[in-house]
Design an enzyme around this catalytic site. Structure first.
Site, PDB file in Angstrom:
ATOM      1  N   ASN A  14     101.669  -2.279 -13.706  1.00  0.00           N
ATOM      2  CA  ASN A  14     102.270  -1.111 -14.341  1.00  0.00           C
ATOM      3  C   ASN A  14     103.794  -1.163 -14.408  1.00  0.00           C
ATOM      4  O   ASN A  14     104.465  -0.131 -14.336  1.00  0.00           O
ATOM      5  CB  ASN A  14     101.793   0.160 -13.636  1.00  0.00           C
ATOM      6  N   ASN A  59      79.836  -9.419 -23.634  1.00  0.00           N
ATOM      7  CA  ASN A  59      81.297  -9.459 -23.507  1.00  0.00           C
ATOM      8  C   ASN A  59      81.848 -10.879 -23.452  1.00  0.00           C
ATOM      9  O   ASN A  59      83.025 -11.109 -23.725  1.00  0.00           O
ATOM     10  CB  ASN A  59      81.740  -8.693 -22.259  1.00  0.00           C
ATOM     11  N   TYR A  82      89.864   1.070  -4.633  1.00  0.00           N
ATOM     12  CA  TYR A  82      88.532   1.060  -5.239  1.00  0.00           C
ATOM     13  C   TYR A  82      87.439   1.051  -4.174  1.00  0.00           C
ATOM     14  O   TYR A  82      86.272   1.280  -4.486  1.00  0.00           O
ATOM     15  CB  TYR A  82      88.328  -0.178  -6.125  1.00  0.00           C
ATOM     16  N   HIS A 133     100.271  -2.585  -6.939  1.00  0.00           N
ATOM     17  CA  HIS A 133      99.493  -1.781  -7.877  1.00  0.00           C
ATOM     18  C   HIS A 133     100.388  -0.933  -8.785  1.00  0.00           C
ATOM     19  O   HIS A 133     100.183  -0.887 -10.001  1.00  0.00           O
ATOM     20  CB  HIS A 133      98.531  -0.880  -7.099  1.00  0.00           C
ATOM     21  N   PRO A 158      90.663  -2.108 -20.715  1.00  0.00           N
ATOM     22  CA  PRO A 158      90.736  -2.766 -22.024  1.00  0.00           C
ATOM     23  C   PRO A 158      89.854  -2.129 -23.089  1.00  0.00           C
ATOM     24  O   PRO A 158      90.156  -2.211 -24.273  1.00  0.00           O
ATOM     25  CB  PRO A 158      90.303  -4.203 -21.727  1.00  0.00           C
ATOM     26  N   LEU A 159      88.762  -1.494 -22.669  1.00  0.00           N
ATOM     27  CA  LEU A 159      87.853  -0.846 -23.615  1.00  0.00           C
ATOM     28  C   LEU A 159      88.082   0.661 -23.652  1.00  0.00           C
ATOM     29  O   LEU A 159      87.268   1.404 -24.203  1.00  0.00           O
ATOM     30  CB  LEU A 159      86.403  -1.163 -23.249  1.00  0.00           C
ATOM     31  N   TRP A 176      94.202  -3.535 -17.838  1.00  0.00           N
ATOM     32  CA  TRP A 176      93.232  -2.635 -17.219  1.00  0.00           C
ATOM     33  C   TRP A 176      92.850  -1.580 -18.267  1.00  0.00           C
ATOM     34  O   TRP A 176      93.629  -1.250 -19.145  1.00  0.00           O
ATOM     35  CB  TRP A 176      93.748  -2.017 -15.930  1.00  0.00           C
ATOM     36  N   ARG A 218      75.447  -6.085 -21.610  1.00  0.00           N
ATOM     37  CA  ARG A 218      76.872  -5.998 -21.984  1.00  0.00           C
ATOM     38  C   ARG A 218      77.687  -7.073 -21.288  1.00  0.00           C
ATOM     39  O   ARG A 218      78.635  -7.606 -21.858  1.00  0.00           O
ATOM     40  CB  ARG A 218      77.414  -4.603 -21.675  1.00  0.00           C
TER      41      ARG A 218
END
Length: 336
Positions: A164, A273, A66, A121, A213-214, A211, A269
């Protein structure tokens, strides 16, 4: 409903991990849209992280890929909130499986602090020269990599986890591991609810982190997720609880015992949240089944750089077939 959950209108719920540490149920995902962070946006992203911490977020999720680890470290200091009150999660990238210790020290140096949870990861690794992905049985295997991660646990690394992994890959890992993963960070949202994998993890004391989630929100850069935000069920629940659809989704996940790490650049937001609602058992089950109406969708399917052709295997996720990952069986039926 889910162990460790209590009403928390301010989003301050904590979940206990299998090593005795506690983790906030609601965190902030420090990944800007996409995986490339332009130099000119670094100050902006740092300010977002500071804003999230000042808004009450006490869990920050980042990763080498990232390119925000140093920004997280700087933001924590700038926020004025004691480091001991914040949980920092970062990750071992697939291109670093050959030297776990060096990768960890690089992340720790960028963060300029200890790491609360260090996550593998993905289970897939790459050749040292990055010329190709490693097959699932090539050294170092993800189990061998995890064993190297076990050596990190101590003052600078308070816990280790995975990302994962499925029932298939976790079954193999747990047979060999001396230190159980504290978390498994996986894609979970209404179109990919993981109703089999989540209870599997919880039953073994492994806390799921969602990860995406939305599902990227109403204007997701992954794929078209508008059906979620237009669904009669979520629209009705949004009205009933006087919460945004996004907050209803986060509430659904937390009530299932799942940690959530949404990203937002809006202070409104960020605040909204944290106003988690208390859904009924029936409402949670209804959202669990929403994908049956709208269709199951994995966000990762639209991340082109993760998919590659491998001779003899065809299209793979970083060198592994979806069967090797344990996502589906040989007939294509979902296993998670």
């Amino acid at each position: 409903m889910a162990d460790g959950y209590s009403d928390s209108p301010q989003g301050s719920t904590l979940f206990e991990l299998n090593n005795g540490l506690k983790i906030p149920a609601l965190g902030f995902g420090a990944m800007k849209k996409g995986l490339v962070l332009p130099e000119e946006e670094r100050d902006y992203v740092r300010s977002l992280i500071v804003q999230a911490i000042k808004a009450g977020y006490r869990l920050i999720d980042t990763s080498k890929i990232y390119a925000t680890e140093d920004l997280v470290g700087e933001a924590i200091k700038e926020s004025g909130v004691p480091r001991s009150e914040i949980t920092v999660v970062t990750k071992l990238s697939s291109d670093d499986h050959h030297d776990v210790r060096a990768a960890f020290e690089r992340s720790r140096s960028l963060l300029d602090t200890y790491i609360d949870i260090y996550i593998m990861h993905w289970p897939q690794g790459f050749a040292k020269d990055m010329s190709r992905p490693l097959a699932s049985d090539e050294n170092p295997t993800y189990i061998e990599v995890y064993k190297e991660m076990e050596k990190l646990v101590g003052p600078d690394c308070r816990g280790i986890g995975v990302g994962n992994l499925t029932q298939k890959t976790l079954d193999l890992l747990l047979k060999e591991a001396e230190i159980k993963p504290v978390v498994n960070e996986i894609e979970i949202h209404p179109l990919n609810p993981n109703t089999k994998l989540v209870p599997y993890c919880l039953e073994r004391g492994i806390r799921p982190i969602a990860w995406g989630p939305l599902a990227g929100g109403p204007t997701s850069h992954y794929t078209n997720t508008s059906a979620i935000y237009e669904s009669d069920l979520l629209t009705s629940l949004s009205s009933r609880y006087d919460r945004s659809i996004g907050t209803v989704i986060l509430s659904w996940l937390v009530q299932r015992g799942i940690v959530v790490i949404p990203h937002s650049s809006s202070l409104t937001r960020l605040t909204e949240n944290r106003r988690l609602a208390r859904l009924t058992y029936e409402e949670v089950q209804q959202i669990n089944s929403l994908h049956e109406e709208l269709g199951r969708t994995r966000l990762i399917d639209s991340v082109a750089q993760c998919w590659m052709e491998v001779p003899g295997k065809g299209k793979t996720v970083m060198g592994w077939t979806v069967q090797e990952l344990g996502w589906v069986d040989d007939k294509g039926e979902c296993l998670v």
